[in-house]
Design an enzyme around this catalytic site. Structure first.
Site, mmCIF file in Angstrom:
data_model
loop_
_atom_site.group_PDB
_atom_site.id
_atom_site.type_symbol
_atom_site.label_atom_id
_atom_site.label_comp_id
_atom_site.label_asym_id
_atom_site.label_seq_id
_atom_site.Cartn_x
_atom_site.Cartn_y
_atom_site.Cartn_z
ATOM 1 N N LYS A 103 69.097 -4.780 -58.478
ATOM 2 C CA LYS A 103 67.958 -4.222 -59.214
ATOM 3 C C LYS A 103 68.353 -3.663 -60.571
ATOM 4 C CE LYS A 103 64.479 -3.871 -55.792
ATOM 5 N NZ LYS A 103 63.751 -3.094 -54.802
ATOM 6 N N ARG A 132 68.190 -4.335 -47.508
ATOM 7 C CA ARG A 132 67.574 -5.589 -47.950
ATOM 8 C C ARG A 132 68.384 -6.100 -49.127
ATOM 9 N NH1 ARG A 132 63.981 -7.433 -51.604
ATOM 10 N NH2 ARG A 132 62.432 -8.963 -50.929
#
Ligand code: 7PM
Length: 289
Positions: free
Chosen positions: A234, A268
């Site tokens: 991210k 995740r």
């Protein structure tokens, strides 16, 4: 906890019941990310994106994923949402094909009740909703389907979420939101052992907000259900390291390690094999809480 304890932890097989059991052990699980997005280069179109997604899913399973999260909506800031037909077309064939080929449980990353229903009918054993079942009909659909559900926090919508996100108290507000959604889910008849929460790293949050949430992840474990986190590749890692998305694996692994030490249960991630190595080391020194 020892390495033996990790090896002896039940590994989920393809059903919602066994996934529920694996979640209740609170041993960290690795969830592989499987984005099914249209192929913009080739006019092979949907057939080519199907083939690529299937191959990627098989790789995630071979790398040791405990769960594979199949999503057909890109929640990239500013992305155009797919129509219902487009999302169904992307997700359902991939879920169906993978369910027939791997023993790993599949989760469907969607906010649409129709996609939840079709994906579970095709073999998915879990719903992962970045909108925490707030779309009309989503809560009732998830309750009816009887599978585990991950409720994620997002401020505003993908189109606008990164335009100057603000909180008075980010940890308190995210926690209060998730507590409210948990209450609504319980009221709708979803059993507590089917619920997970996720702070939604990068979804309407600045770097400072993301770091506050990671530092205080114990505020979320205090809600009493497993915590899922998505930190892999991210932009917060890009902000911290100066690296582009292809070069964020080391940052992603450090973030995963911190999250597990602060109580995260489901990671995740895009890089399943590397994340499993991190868990093996943490477990060996007793750092899996
Ligand atoms: C573009 C930008 C594409 C961001 C995909 C993403 C999460 C999630 C996503 C998460 C849960 C990504 C995200 N992130 N579901 N779905 N938690 N529960 O980086 O953090 O994969 S999509």
């Amino acid at each position: 906890m020892t390495g033996t304890a990790l090896a002896a932890a039940p590994r989920p097989t393809g059903t919602a019941a066994s996934l529920g059991r694996a979640l209740r052990t609170r041993r960290p699980l690795v969830c592989g990310v499987l984005n099914v997005t249209p192929d913009s280069f080739s006019d092979g179109g949907r057939f080519r994106s199907f083939d690529r997604a299937l191959e990627r899913g098989l790789t995630l399973a071979a790398e040791g994923a405990d769960l594979i999260d199949v999503g057909g909506e890109s929640t990239r800031p500013g992305a155009r949402p797919p129509t219902l037909a487009e999302e169904l077309d992307r997700v359902v064939p991939v879920v169906e094909a993978l369910a027939g080929r791997v023993a790993v449980p599949l989760s469907v990353d969607t906010s649409r009740p129709e996609v939840m229903g079709a994906a579970v009918a095709a073999g998915a054993g879990m719903v992962n909703d970045v909108r925490a079942l707030q779309r009309p009909g989503a809560l009732a659909a998830a309750a009816e389907l009887g599978v585990p559900v991950c409720l994620m926090h997002m401020q505003r919508s993908p189109e606008t979420m990164q335009e100057d996100p603000r909180y008075r108290d980010v940890v308190g507000e995210v926690r209060a939101f998730l507590a409210g959604r948990l209450r609504d889910c319980l009221e709708a008849g979803i059993p507590p052992e089917h619920l997970l929460v996720d702070p939604g790293f990068g979804f309407g949050k600045t770097l400072a907000h993301n770091l506050a949430l990671l530092r205080s992840l114990d505020a979320l474990t205090g809600l009493g259900v497993p915590v899922m986190v998505g930190l892999s590749r991210k932009s917060l890692l890009g902000q911290l390291t100066g690296r582009g998305v292809a070069d964020r694996l080391p940052g992603s692994l450090a973030a995963a390690a911190v999250a597990v030490q602060r109580g995260a249960t489901v990671l995740r991630v895009h890089d399943v094999a590397a994340t499993r190595d991190v868990l093996a080391v943490l477990d060996a020194v007793g750092s899996v809480t």
